[in-house]
Design an enzyme around this catalytic site. Structure first.
Site, PDB file in Angstrom:
ATOM      1  CG  ASP A 419       6.979 -23.671   8.883  1.00  0.00           C
ATOM      2  OD1 ASP A 419       7.648 -24.437   9.596  1.00  0.00           O
ATOM      3  OD2 ASP A 419       6.218 -22.793   9.345  1.00  0.00           O
ATOM      4  CD  GLU A 472       7.404 -28.267  10.576  1.00  0.00           C
ATOM      5  OE1 GLU A 472       7.680 -28.284  11.788  1.00  0.00           O
ATOM      6  OE2 GLU A 472       6.786 -27.338  10.046  1.00  0.00           O
TER       7      GLU A 472
END
Length: 736
Positions: A419, A472
């Site tokens: 993330d 990401e």
């Protein structure tokens, strides 16, 4: 008087502790309780000392129960001291008594250390790759006793104690031994069972008592709102996934079909009373659903322990602990094993970028900025009110790197989706001028984070070749999914955020205006093969007022459904792996919320059931046709057929793979029904219509090509076919 340790004085060689030393032990202020408590050799024999609050009498015994000496109470708080009869220094226990009865306690200070010099060496070097077996709380048989070994890094603390139900949360009882070379504190506590809560009581470098801290390496945690760590055994899972793991370890994931179902485990489904499902209940429902829908992987939003439900798990306080919301850690292992047995991979969203500032967490762990930067320009994240890891500190890198290895090894995870990578890479991420500190070369690149990501990917792929790491990352940072040895970050894949943004922006426009924005859908092919991309329609697009995917589509309800069906067909035919957030497969109208289950009742309606059937068939077609997946990440698997028909908002291309049948993908993004539309194709003959998003079974109008079209060579040499283009639809044709 003769000194026998740095803190102990004896009178006439008898080993009698001074009143000041005793007072320090009783108050919990002694710098090195291991130097005075337990068994110590003195002139002519051994002496034992213990501190057990509430005890009035104490008899020392061997672990086998043989009495070896009656100790004298030197302090009313429960401090005892006296000679014991032993041939050598060894662990002992005490038989204790007060007005309420008698009991026995094994002396934790009579045991030697568990960690060794090689642990110290590799920890100091930052190269210890099995910290998860050494740090935290682990059941252990040590020097003849059963118990738990605790180890925690707090180099600037004056004292660290383990506290829990087993010692009435009294920090004086189990003060830990400091390993000076590493700053790690450790203690073996006999008799501690599994399943009890514990924390660390830490006195900071200035003598201040800090809030009780959860264990950074805890492998199990209490259910929120409680936040203690819990003792737990090693994962006792009998793994039955050898075939699954062997397959992924021996193949090139870039050339395999990968279609990911993104799931928030707490809100996919709920029980009738609104409570969350356990891992076993999720396994019974979610695994068969994913298999039936044709997804290859399920990706969970973070399931590492987190205190605040609306964070969805992205503000974790227990990076090694599966959240207690769904049961014990073994339940998660059973889920993964069950998924692997039917060929379904499991990916975990992983958050090494930042951590929350909850008092029981990592922030100012030992009274100093230990895991984070002290300077808020480097250590504070303004977007999320969180702390940023200090990637320049070897111990912090080892903590995070070991965590990635832990999930891959202990839970057999197939992948980690990392993330907020962009926030890690840029020192000025979401900061104004003057609010960030440049790197050593004056730039905005976080070189320490780059090195961490490279080391993490190299270590994970080196020890678990079947794993996927997915970034990401929303910027143009180069070579995110290129190997480390080629100058890349080393990820296996990168989310294609540009695809998600451009396509959703395009489809939100009324069809009559789309011809002016044709470039939104063609531009992505200019960079589609610069990285190994995953095309994400993720949770981020269906929260915080953004609405669901079906609600984003232009037009009336019929057009919204048709637009979304055409979009899914376009995406599944587009180069790149696929990811779809839960609920979007059946076109849920309501925006997703973490505090309720999905609107499964919608599946009773034809349009919603048709959407779900389309996604299932798209997955099936994508997996069955190598042309659609085998060259997802390579330019030779794609060829434009029609890229410039902006007036009609039509797009067409070929998907190819060596030795496989070619597939043509055609999309009409207007509600105009077009007969006799001419498209070029790569070969003469019959092309079978293998998918039509406008089919009645999907909720469409049923327009199509009767199962096939014919391509003929023209006098000019071009090979053309006249096809019927349904309104707002995607067609796929396979060369026969």
């Amino acid at each position: 008087m003769t000194e026998i340790s740095a803190n102990v004085t004896t009178e006439n060689g008898g080993g009698v502790l001074s009143e000041a030393e005793i007072a320090a032990i009783v108050a919990g202020h002694h710098r090195d309780p291991f130097a005075v408590l337990g068994v110590h050799e003195i002139k002519g024999g051994f002496i034992a000392r213990c501190f057990v609050p509430g005890a009035e009498e104490a008899v020392a015994e061997t672990l086998a129960g043989k009495a070896i000496g009656t100790l004298k109470r030197r302090h009313d708080a429960g401090f005892f001291e006296g000679p014991v009869t032993l041939m050598k220094r060894q662990p002992i226990r005490y038989r204790l008594k007060n007005g309420g009865g008698d009991w026995t306690v094994i002396d934790p200070y009579s045991f030697g250390p568990v960690l060794g010099p090689m642990d110290d060496y590799y920890i100091r070097e930052g190269s210890h790759l099995r910290l998860f077996d050494k740090m935290g709380a682990h059941p252990l048989s040590h020097e003849g006793a059963e118990g738990f070994h605790f180890a925690v890094w707090a180099p600037n603390a004056q004292r660290v104690s383990v506290v829990g139900d087993f010692n009435s949360w009294d920090g004086r009882r189990h003060q830990m031994r400091l390993r000076i070379d590493t700053g790690i504190w450790e203690i073996f506590i006999p008799g501690v069972p599994e399943g009890v809560p514990y924390k660390y009581e830490i006195i900071g470098k200035n003598g201040e008592l800090l809030p009780l801290k959860a264990d950074p390496f805890a492998r199990r945690s209490e259910l929120r709102p409680k936040n203690a760590s819990m003792t737990t055994g090693e994962i006792a899972q009998v793994w039955e996934d050898e075939a699954h793991r062997k397959f992924w370890a021996s193949t090139d994931a870039r050339r395999q079909p990968i279609s990911i179902y993104e799931v928030h485990a707490a809100s996919w489904q709920r029980r009738e009373d609104g409570t969350m499902l356990s891992w076993d209940e999720l396994a019974e429902r979610l695994i068969p659903y994913c298999v039936d829908m044709g997804f290859t992987h399920v990706e969970f939003l973070p399931v590492t322990e987190y205190p605040f439900d609306p964070s969805w798990g992205y503000q974790t306080t227990g990076l090694y602990s599966p959240t207690a919301r769904f049961g014990e850690p073994e339940g998660f292992a059973r889920f993964v094993n069950g998924a692997h047995k039917v060929g379904l991979g499991v990916i975990l969203d992983w958050v090494p970028a930042h951590f929350p500032t909850d008092a029981h967490g990592l922030r100012w762990f030992d009274g100093t900025a230990l895991y984070e930067h002290e300077d808020p320009r480097q250590g504070y994240h303004p977007d999320w009110n969180t702390a940023i890891y200090n990637f320049g500190r070897a111990e912090v890198l080892a903590y995070l790197l070991n965590n990635a290895l832990y999930w891959a090894e202990k839970f057999h995870l197939d992948g980690l989706r990392v993330d907020a990578v962009a926030s890690m890479l840029y020192l000025d991420y979401s900061r104004k001028q003057g609010e960030w500190v440049p790197n050593e070369y004056g730039g905005n690149e976080n070189l320490e984070a780059v090195r961490f990501l490279q080391q993490m990917n190299a270590a994970v792929y080196g020890s678990h070749p079947g794993i996927l790491t997915i970034a990401e990352e929303s910027t143009s940072w180069p070579k995110v999914s290129h190997p480390v040895h080629a100058g890349g970050l080393g990820f296996g894949f990168k989310w294609n955020m540009g695809f998600m943004h451009d396509t959703l922006q395009y489809l939100a426009r009324e069809p009559i205006h789309r011809k002016h924005h044709h470039n939104d859908l063609t531009f992505g092919l200019l960079y589609a093969f610069t990285e190994n991309f995953v095309l994400p329609l993720s949770h981020d697009e269906v929260v915080h007022g953004k609405g669901s995917l079906i609600a984003k589509m232009a037009g009336d309800d019929w057009q919204k459904f048709a637009n979304l069906r055409a979009y899914y067909g376009f995406m599944w035919g587009y180069p790149g792996k696929k990811l779809l957030f839960m609920g979007q497969e059946f076109a849920q109208w309501r925006e997703w919320s973490e505090d309720r289950g999905l609107d499964w009742n919608l599946d009773e309606y034809h349009m919603h059931a048709g959407m779900r059937r389309l996604v299932r068939d798209l997955n099936g077609t994508y997996r069955a046709k190598p042309a659609l997946h085998a060259r997802d990440c390579e330019g030779d698997g794609f060829e434009w057929l029609i890229a410039n028909d902006s007036d009609n908002s039509v797009f067409a291309w070929l998907r190819k793979a060596p030795g496989e049948k070619t597939v043509a993908v055609v999309t009409n993004f207007t509600p105009v029904y077009r007969e006799h539309y001419t498209i070029p194709l790569s070969a003469e003959g019959r092309w079978k219509e293998i998918l039509n998003s406008d089919a009645e079974i999907y909720g469409g109008s049923g327009k199509g090509n009767g199962g096939a079209v014919h391509a003929e060579r023209q006098a000019s040499g071009a090979i053309l076919a006249n096809i019927t283009l349904p309104p707002l639809a995607t067609l796929m044709f396979e060369q026969e």
